[in-house]
Motif scaffolding. Structure first.
Motif, PDB file in Angstrom:
ATOM      1  N   LYS A  87      -2.536   1.615  -5.933  1.00 31.96           N
ATOM      2  CA  LYS A  87      -3.862   1.235  -6.447  1.00 31.96           C
ATOM      3  C   LYS A  87      -3.725   0.084  -7.437  1.00 31.96           C
ATOM      4  N   HIS A  88      -2.710   0.162  -8.308  1.00 32.38           N
ATOM      5  CA  HIS A  88      -2.468  -0.933  -9.256  1.00 32.38           C
ATOM      6  C   HIS A  88      -2.062  -2.197  -8.512  1.00 32.38           C
ATOM      7  N   ARG A 135       1.035   6.562  -4.484  1.00 32.06           N
ATOM      8  CA  ARG A 135      -0.366   6.231  -4.200  1.00 32.06           C
ATOM      9  C   ARG A 135      -1.015   5.553  -5.407  1.00 32.06           C
ATOM     10  N   GLU A 136      -0.754   6.099  -6.602  1.00 28.83           N
ATOM     11  CA  GLU A 136      -1.334   5.532  -7.824  1.00 28.83           C
ATOM     12  C   GLU A 136      -0.802   4.110  -8.067  1.00 28.83           C
ATOM     13  N   GLU A 137       0.491   3.929  -7.786  1.00 28.41           N
ATOM     14  CA  GLU A 137       1.067   2.595  -7.969  1.00 28.41           C
ATOM     15  C   GLU A 137       0.475   1.605  -6.972  1.00 28.41           C
ATOM     16  N   GLU A 170       2.256  11.108  -4.394  1.00 33.57           N
ATOM     17  CA  GLU A 170       1.057  10.935  -5.225  1.00 33.57           C
ATOM     18  C   GLU A 170       1.278   9.824  -6.254  1.00 33.57           C
ATOM     19  N   SER A 171       2.498   9.786  -6.820  1.00 28.82           N
ATOM     20  CA  SER A 171       2.830   8.733  -7.787  1.00 28.82           C
ATOM     21  C   SER A 171       2.806   7.369  -7.104  1.00 28.82           C
TER      22      SER A 171
END
Length: 364
Positions: free
Chosen positions: A289-290, A285-287, A282-283
Motif C-alpha cells: 500500500k505504501h 500487503r501493508e508495505e 499481511e505485513s
C-alpha cells in the motif's frame, strides 16, 4: 678605541640611497610573497582553471553510464522517458558498485552476478533504443495524453482482449485508463523477456566457443541453471499476467480490487503464491500500500513534468525572457523531483521483488 674596519663592499652598501635598498628588499622578498598569496600577477591567477572532471556529463559516477545518458539526450526522448532512464541507470550504477565490493571480497567467483548486471544493462539499452537498433518502440511520443489512441499492442491476443474490453460497456473511462496501463505493463514485461532471452543465447554461444585450460564446466552449468531459472520466473509472471488480463477484460473490475497499479498487482499475486506466513503476508500487503502511494506520487510528478515541458516550449516561442526563465526554473525543479522519485520507486520495487524471491527459494 679604534672603530672596526669595514670592507669596500660594506661601505658601498651603506652609501646606497634608501630607495635602492627598498628595491633590493622587494626583489628578495616579493616573489615569495606573491607565490604564497596568489597575487594578481601569479601563474594561478593568469592561467585558465582546468574544468571540473566530467563537467558536461556528471550525472553518474561511471563514465559508461554518462555516455549512455548523453546519447539518450541526443535521441530527444520525451522528458518522462528520460526521467525513467535516469532512474534505471541509477539503479544499474548502484548494483555495479555493490558488485565491485563483492568481487573485491571474492564473493562472485562464478561470475553470475556480473553476468546479471550485463543482462540488466542489455534490457535498459533495448528498452530506450540505445542498443544501436532502429526501433521506433523505444522512442516515446512527447505527450502523455491520448495514449490509448496513439499506441498499439504488438501481441494480437492483447489487441483482441483490449478491443473486447473497450466495446463491452463494463468499464468507465477511468477503469479503461487503468486497464490500458496494465496492458502496457504486460507488454513491457514481454519485451524485457525477449531481450533477456536473446542476451542469454548470445552468452551461451560465446561460452561454448571459449577454450579454457581449466575445467570450468561445473561453474558454467551452475551459471546457466541460474540464468534459465530467471527466464522461467519471468515467463511464469508473463503467463500469470496474461491470465489476469483475460479475466478482467471479460468480467470487468470487481469491487474487491486490492490494488490499482500494475506493478503492485503483480507483486501481490506473486506474494500470495510465495512461502510467506499469514503474518508476513499481511505485513507485505501493508508495505505494498505504501509502495502504491509512492508510485501514484511519481505518476503525478511525471504528468506535471510533461505539462511543464509543453508550457516551456510554448513560452519559448514568444521570447519573453523573464517568463522563459521562470518556466525553466519550474521545469528543472520538476525534472529533479521526478528523477528522484523514479529512483526511489525502482529501488523499492527491487527490494520487494527480492523479498518474494527469497521466500520462493526458502520453499525449495
Amino acid at each position: 678605541m679604534a672603530s672596526p674596519r669595514l670592507g669596500p663592499g660594506s661601505r658601498g652598501l651603506l652609501r646606497a640611497p634608501p630607495l635602492l635598498l627598498l628595491l633590493l628588499l622587494l626583489l628578495l622578498v616579493g616573489p615569495r610573497t606573491a607565490a604564497g598569496h596568489g597575487g594578481k600577477y601569479s601563474r594561478e591567477k593568469n592561467e585558465p582553471e582546468l574544468p571540473p572532471k566530467r563537467e558536461s556529463g556528471g550525472e553518474f559516477r561511471m563514465e559508461k553510464l554518462n555516455q549512455l545518458w548523453e546519447k539518450a539526450q541526443r535521441l530527444q526522448l520525451s522528458p518522462v522517458k528520460l526521467s525513467e532512464l535516469h532512474a534505471d541507470l541509477k539503479m544499474q550504477e548502484r548494483d555495479e558498485f555493490a558488485w565491485k565490493k563483492l568481487k573485491a571480497e571474492g564473493l562472485d567467483e562464478d561470475g553470475e552476478k556480473q553476468a546479471k548486471l550485463t543482462r540488466n544493462l542489455s534490457v535498459i539499452l533495448a528498452k530506450y533504443g540505445l542498443d544501436g537498433r532502429k526501433d521506433a518502440r523505444a522512442v516515446s511520443s512527447n505527450s502523455l495524453s491520448d495514449a490509448t489512441e496513439d499506441d498499439s499492442l504488438e501481441d494480437p491476443r492483447l489487441e483482441k482482449l483490449w478491443h473486447k474490453a473497450k466495446t463491452s460497456g463494463k468499464f468507465s473511462s477511468e477503469e479503461l485508463d487503468k486497464l490500458w496501463r496494465e496492458f502496457q505493463h504486460h507488454q513491457e514485461k514481454v519485451r524485457e523477456y525477449h531481450v533477456l532471452l536473446e542476451t542469454l543465447s548470445r552468452t551461451e554461444e560465446i561460452q561454448e566457443n571459449v577454450i579454457s585450460p581449466f575445467d570450468t564446466s561445473r561453474i558454467k552449468e551452475d551459471v546457466l541453471h541460474s540464468k534459465h531459472a530467471e527466464l522461467k520466473d519471468r515467463l511464469r509472471g508473463i503467463n500469470q499476467g496474461y491470465d489476469r488480463l483475460r479475466r478482467v477484460s471479460h468480467r470487468g473490475y470487481g469491487t474487491q480490487a486490492e490494488f490499482e497499479e500494475p506493478r503492485v498487482i503483480d507483486l501481490w499475486d506473486l506474494a500470495k503464491s510465495a512461502n510467506f506466513t499469514e503474518k508476513e503476508l499481511e505485513s507485505f500487503r501493508e508495505e505494498l500500500k505504501h509502495f502504491e502511494a509512492k508510485i501514484e506520487k511519481h505518476n503525478h510528478y511525471q504528468k506535471q513534468l510533461e505539462i511543464s515541458h509543453q508550457k516551456l516550449k510554448h513560452v519559448e516561442s514568444f521570447g519573453d525572457r523573464e517568463h522563459v526563465s521562470r518556466n525553466k526554473e519550474k521545469y528543472a525543479m520538476l525534472e529533479e523531483k521526478t528523477k528522484e522519485l523514479g529512483y526511489k520507486v525502482k529501488k523499492h520495487l527491487q527490494d520487494l521483488s527480492g523479498r518474494i524471491s527469497r521466500a520462493r527459494h526458502n520453499e525449495l
